[in-house]
Design a protein around this motif. Structure first.
Motif, PDB file in Angstrom:
ATOM      1  N   LEU A   1       0.816  -1.215   0.000  1.00 45.93           N
ATOM      2  CA  LEU A   1       0.000   0.000   0.000  1.00 45.93           C
ATOM      3  C   LEU A   1       0.847   1.260   0.000  1.00 45.93           C
ATOM      4  O   LEU A   1       0.347   2.346   0.318  1.00 45.93           O
ATOM      5  CB  LEU A   1      -0.905  -0.002   1.231  1.00 45.93           C
ATOM      6  CG  LEU A   1      -1.957  -1.117   1.290  1.00 45.93           C
ATOM      7  CD1 LEU A   1      -2.689  -1.079   2.619  1.00 45.93           C
ATOM      8  CD2 LEU A   1      -2.943  -0.999   0.130  1.00 45.93           C
ATOM      9  N   ALA A   2       2.085   1.138  -0.394  1.00 46.62           N
ATOM     10  CA  ALA A   2       2.957   2.315  -0.434  1.00 46.62           C
ATOM     11  C   ALA A   2       2.508   3.273  -1.537  1.00 46.62           C
ATOM     12  O   ALA A   2       1.954   2.860  -2.574  1.00 46.62           O
ATOM     13  CB  ALA A   2       4.400   1.886  -0.670  1.00 46.62           C
TER      14      ALA A   2
ATOM     15  N   GLY B   1       2.540   9.666  -6.926  1.00 48.65           N
ATOM     16  CA  GLY B   1       1.891  10.360  -5.821  1.00 48.65           C
ATOM     17  C   GLY B   1       0.415  10.062  -5.655  1.00 48.65           C
ATOM     18  O   GLY B   1      -0.306  10.817  -4.982  1.00 48.65           O
ATOM     19  N   ASN B   2      -0.072   8.960  -6.229  1.00 47.66           N
ATOM     20  CA  ASN B   2      -1.482   8.605  -6.119  1.00 47.66           C
ATOM     21  C   ASN B   2      -1.777   8.113  -4.700  1.00 47.66           C
ATOM     22  O   ASN B   2      -1.274   7.070  -4.265  1.00 47.66           O
ATOM     23  CB  ASN B   2      -1.819   7.521  -7.142  1.00 47.66           C
ATOM     24  CG  ASN B   2      -3.298   7.162  -7.130  1.00 47.66           C
ATOM     25  OD1 ASN B   2      -4.114   7.814  -6.477  1.00 47.66           O
ATOM     26  ND2 ASN B   2      -3.640   6.104  -7.859  1.00 47.66           N
ATOM     27  N   THR B   3      -2.593   8.845  -3.980  1.00 53.21           N
ATOM     28  CA  THR B   3      -2.953   8.467  -2.605  1.00 53.21           C
ATOM     29  C   THR B   3      -4.437   8.092  -2.482  1.00 53.21           C
ATOM     30  O   THR B   3      -4.989   8.089  -1.382  1.00 53.21           O
ATOM     31  CB  THR B   3      -2.655   9.626  -1.645  1.00 53.21           C
ATOM     32  OG1 THR B   3      -3.392  10.789  -2.060  1.00 53.21           O
ATOM     33  CG2 THR B   3      -1.168   9.942  -1.610  1.00 53.21           C
ATOM     34  N   SER B   4      -5.069   7.801  -3.613  1.00 50.74           N
ATOM     35  CA  SER B   4      -6.486   7.420  -3.569  1.00 50.74           C
ATOM     36  C   SER B   4      -6.643   6.071  -2.890  1.00 50.74           C
ATOM     37  O   SER B   4      -5.730   5.235  -2.908  1.00 50.74           O
ATOM     38  CB  SER B   4      -7.066   7.354  -4.981  1.00 50.74           C
ATOM     39  OG  SER B   4      -6.381   6.378  -5.752  1.00 50.74           O
ATOM     40  N   PRO B   5      -7.803   5.817  -2.266  1.00 49.78           N
ATOM     41  CA  PRO B   5      -7.998   4.542  -1.557  1.00 49.78           C
ATOM     42  C   PRO B   5      -7.954   3.349  -2.506  1.00 49.78           C
ATOM     43  O   PRO B   5      -8.378   3.420  -3.662  1.00 49.78           O
ATOM     44  CB  PRO B   5      -9.380   4.698  -0.924  1.00 49.78           C
ATOM     45  CG  PRO B   5      -9.641   6.166  -0.874  1.00 49.78           C
ATOM     46  CD  PRO B   5      -8.948   6.732  -2.069  1.00 49.78           C
TER      47      PRO B   5
ATOM     48  N   ASP C   1      -4.176   1.865   7.020  1.00 50.98           N
ATOM     49  CA  ASP C   1      -5.323   2.749   7.251  1.00 50.98           C
ATOM     50  C   ASP C   1      -6.544   2.113   6.568  1.00 50.98           C
ATOM     51  O   ASP C   1      -6.570   2.010   5.336  1.00 50.98           O
ATOM     52  CB  ASP C   1      -5.057   4.143   6.684  1.00 50.98           C
ATOM     53  CG  ASP C   1      -3.808   4.777   7.273  1.00 50.98           C
ATOM     54  OD1 ASP C   1      -3.374   4.327   8.356  1.00 50.98           O
ATOM     55  OD2 ASP C   1      -3.253   5.702   6.641  1.00 50.98           O
ATOM     56  N   VAL C   2      -7.511   1.698   7.357  1.00 52.65           N
ATOM     57  CA  VAL C   2      -8.589   0.842   6.848  1.00 52.65           C
ATOM     58  C   VAL C   2      -9.940   1.493   7.089  1.00 52.65           C
ATOM     59  O   VAL C   2     -10.204   2.052   8.161  1.00 52.65           O
ATOM     60  CB  VAL C   2      -8.546  -0.550   7.519  1.00 52.65           C
ATOM     61  CG1 VAL C   2      -9.722  -1.403   7.046  1.00 52.65           C
ATOM     62  CG2 VAL C   2      -7.237  -1.248   7.209  1.00 52.65           C
ATOM     63  N   THR C   3     -10.799   1.396   6.068  1.00 57.68           N
ATOM     64  CA  THR C   3     -12.221   1.724   6.184  1.00 57.68           C
ATOM     65  C   THR C   3     -13.013   0.475   5.812  1.00 57.68           C
ATOM     66  O   THR C   3     -12.840  -0.065   4.722  1.00 57.68           O
ATOM     67  CB  THR C   3     -12.599   2.893   5.261  1.00 57.68           C
ATOM     68  OG1 THR C   3     -11.923   4.071   5.694  1.00 57.68           O
ATOM     69  CG2 THR C   3     -14.097   3.134   5.292  1.00 57.68           C
TER      70      THR C   3
ATOM     71  N   ARG D   1      -1.354   4.282   1.182  1.00 59.07           N
ATOM     72  CA  ARG D   1      -2.694   4.433   0.613  1.00 59.07           C
ATOM     73  C   ARG D   1      -3.724   3.753   1.508  1.00 59.07           C
ATOM     74  O   ARG D   1      -3.497   2.638   1.997  1.00 59.07           O
ATOM     75  CB  ARG D   1      -2.735   3.824  -0.792  1.00 59.07           C
ATOM     76  CG  ARG D   1      -1.775   4.456  -1.770  1.00 59.07           C
ATOM     77  CD  ARG D   1      -1.851   3.790  -3.127  1.00 59.07           C
ATOM     78  NE  ARG D   1      -3.151   4.020  -3.762  1.00 59.07           N
ATOM     79  CZ  ARG D   1      -3.467   3.538  -4.967  1.00 59.07           C
ATOM     80  NH1 ARG D   1      -2.580   2.794  -5.638  1.00 59.07           N
ATOM     81  NH2 ARG D   1      -4.638   3.789  -5.488  1.00 59.07           N
ATOM     82  N   PRO D   2      -4.826   4.404   1.747  1.00 56.52           N
ATOM     83  CA  PRO D   2      -5.861   3.769   2.590  1.00 56.52           C
ATOM     84  C   PRO D   2      -6.514   2.593   1.864  1.00 56.52           C
ATOM     85  O   PRO D   2      -6.580   2.551   0.633  1.00 56.52           O
ATOM     86  CB  PRO D   2      -6.858   4.894   2.842  1.00 56.52           C
ATOM     87  CG  PRO D   2      -6.646   5.853   1.730  1.00 56.52           C
ATOM     88  CD  PRO D   2      -5.204   5.765   1.340  1.00 56.52           C
TER      89      PRO D   2
END
Length: 409
Positions: free
Chosen positions: A319-320, A325-329, A350-352, A391-392
């Motif tokens: 999940l790096a 630079g894409n930090t979308s879930p 980081d989890v939803t 990344r979440p």
């Protein structure tokens, strides 16, 4: 209707509450007492308790009636009442324990609406039939046979007058003994017995109306493009409403008991369809699905099973943040009809999580929900390190009859 009228009705309901009869009871006589008080079929009251059990309050209401309604007086002439059936008492105790667990387990507000509905129905029943308490009929007076007035002279065996015979009881057609000279005539034949009143065909008529209503509803839904597995509970609800109306009418006419098996089976089916809709059973095949992707590209958008087991291991998922630079879930969805779902996520990710089960158990770490419509939602859990990094990961789980568990590590 003023507040005074409501208070007066409630006071009258309490003062005229029925006693639990010793005859005709199945467990404690609560249903039989209510039915006799308002002159309705006791089967309808028992069906009402069963229907209330599906909302989680049926057993508690029965136990409350057991406590609040006095025991009826013993009738020496009545047959001795048998002991309550053991399996019924055990089932009542288990249902009551589940009810108490539901109320004190955080789902107390879910039973408020059914309680209000039951209270309103009892109030309306008393307003409409409060004066129909069953009264014990007066015992019929038995006429004492009268004898002929004075001795009647008859001839003895020698032909001499003056000897007497014991007086003879008058026949039923001359209870006053007014015509002893005609007592030797044959008894008149009794009038023909009146045929029993014909009961209205509530059961076949209701079944026919239910079939017509179900067919019409299916045609309307088909023409509107709404006849799908997901809407099958609507069709069952229409048929169940017709059967319920037939049971109510039959209770007042003391007929229609043949509808009870159909209503109970359809109630259970409708409840199952509402709790675990069939659209959740349309997964991709059956059996066990095991996946352990290590890259975002290898992670599938969805994992589906109609029945079986899904084991998704995401502990080694990278999940790096990529160089762009894409930090979308990173998202994935799991659909299960019936079975078990297990998802393992990295300890520090980081989890939803949004997990739902129509009927079963849903867990995420220390959060847990079970029973019908179990649901657990966790938004932006930062994991063991408590730091936002990488990344979440967003996981959506939709299950029917299943046990769902999401855990770290």
């Amino acid at each position: 209707m003023s507040r005074t009228d409501v208070g007066e009705t409630l006071r009258e309901m309490w003062e005229t509450r029925p006693a639990r009869p010793r005859d005709g009871r199945q467990v404690a006589g609560v249903a039989a007492g209510i039915a006799r008080r308002y002159d309705i079929d006791p089967v309808l009251v028992r069906v009402g308790f069963v229907v209330a059990a599906f909302s989680g309050i049926g057993a508690a209401l029965y136990i409350a009636g057991w406590i609040l309604l006095p025991d009826g007086p013993a009738d020496p002439a009545a047959p001795r009442a048998g002991r309550p059936r053991t399996w019924l008492v055990i089932a009542l105790a288990i249902a009551a324990a589940i009810t108490m667990g539901t109320v004190f387990g955080g789902n107390g507000p879910d039973v408020i609406l059914p309680l209000l509905v039951v209270a309103a129905l009892l109030y309306l029943l008393h307003r409409s039939r409060g004066d129909r308490a069953t009264r014990t009929a007066d015992a019929p007076t038995v006429a004492t046979p009268m004898t002929a007035p004075g001795p009647s002279p008859v001839a003895d065996g020698t032909g001499a007058a003056g000897s007497t015979e014991p007086p003879v009881a008058p026949p039923a057609w001359d209870p006053l003994g007014a015509a002893p000279f005609a007592w030797d005539l044959p008894e008149p034949s009794p009038p023909p017995a009146e045929p029993p009143p014909r009961r209205l065909p509530v059961t076949p008529v209701t079944l026919g109306v239910a079939l017509i209503a179900g067919s019409a509803t299916a045609v309307i839904m088909m023409l509107g493009g709404m006849l799908t597995l997901a809407n099958l509970d609507v069709l069952c609800g229409v048929v169940l409403a017709v059967l319920g109306a037939g049971l109510v009418v039959g209770a007042f006419l003391r007929t229609g008991r043949g509808l009870i098996p159909f209503a109970l089976l359809l109630s259970a089916l409708t409840w199952a369809l509402v709790a675990a809709p069939l659209d959740r059973w349309q997964g991709d095949g059956y059996g066990e699905l095991v996946a352990a992707p290590t890259t975002v590209a290898a992670l599938q958008p969805s994992y589906e099973r109609g029945a079986g087991e899904i084991d998704l291991d995401l502990r080694n998922l990278d999940l790096a943040v990529p160089p762009d630079g894409n930090t979308s879930p990173v998202r994935t969805r799991i659909s299960m009809g019936a079975g078990d779902v297990t998802v393992r996520v990295p300890p520090a990710a980081d989890v939803t999580v949004t997990a739902r089960a129509g009927l079963g158990d849903v867990r995420f770490d220390r959060l847990e929900d079970d029973g019908p419509d179990a649901h657990v939602q966790v938004i932006d859990d930062l994991g063991t390190d408590g730091v936002r990094s990488g990344r979440p990961l967003a996981i959506d789980i939709d299950a029917g009859l299943a046990d769902v568990e999401v855990r770290r590590g």
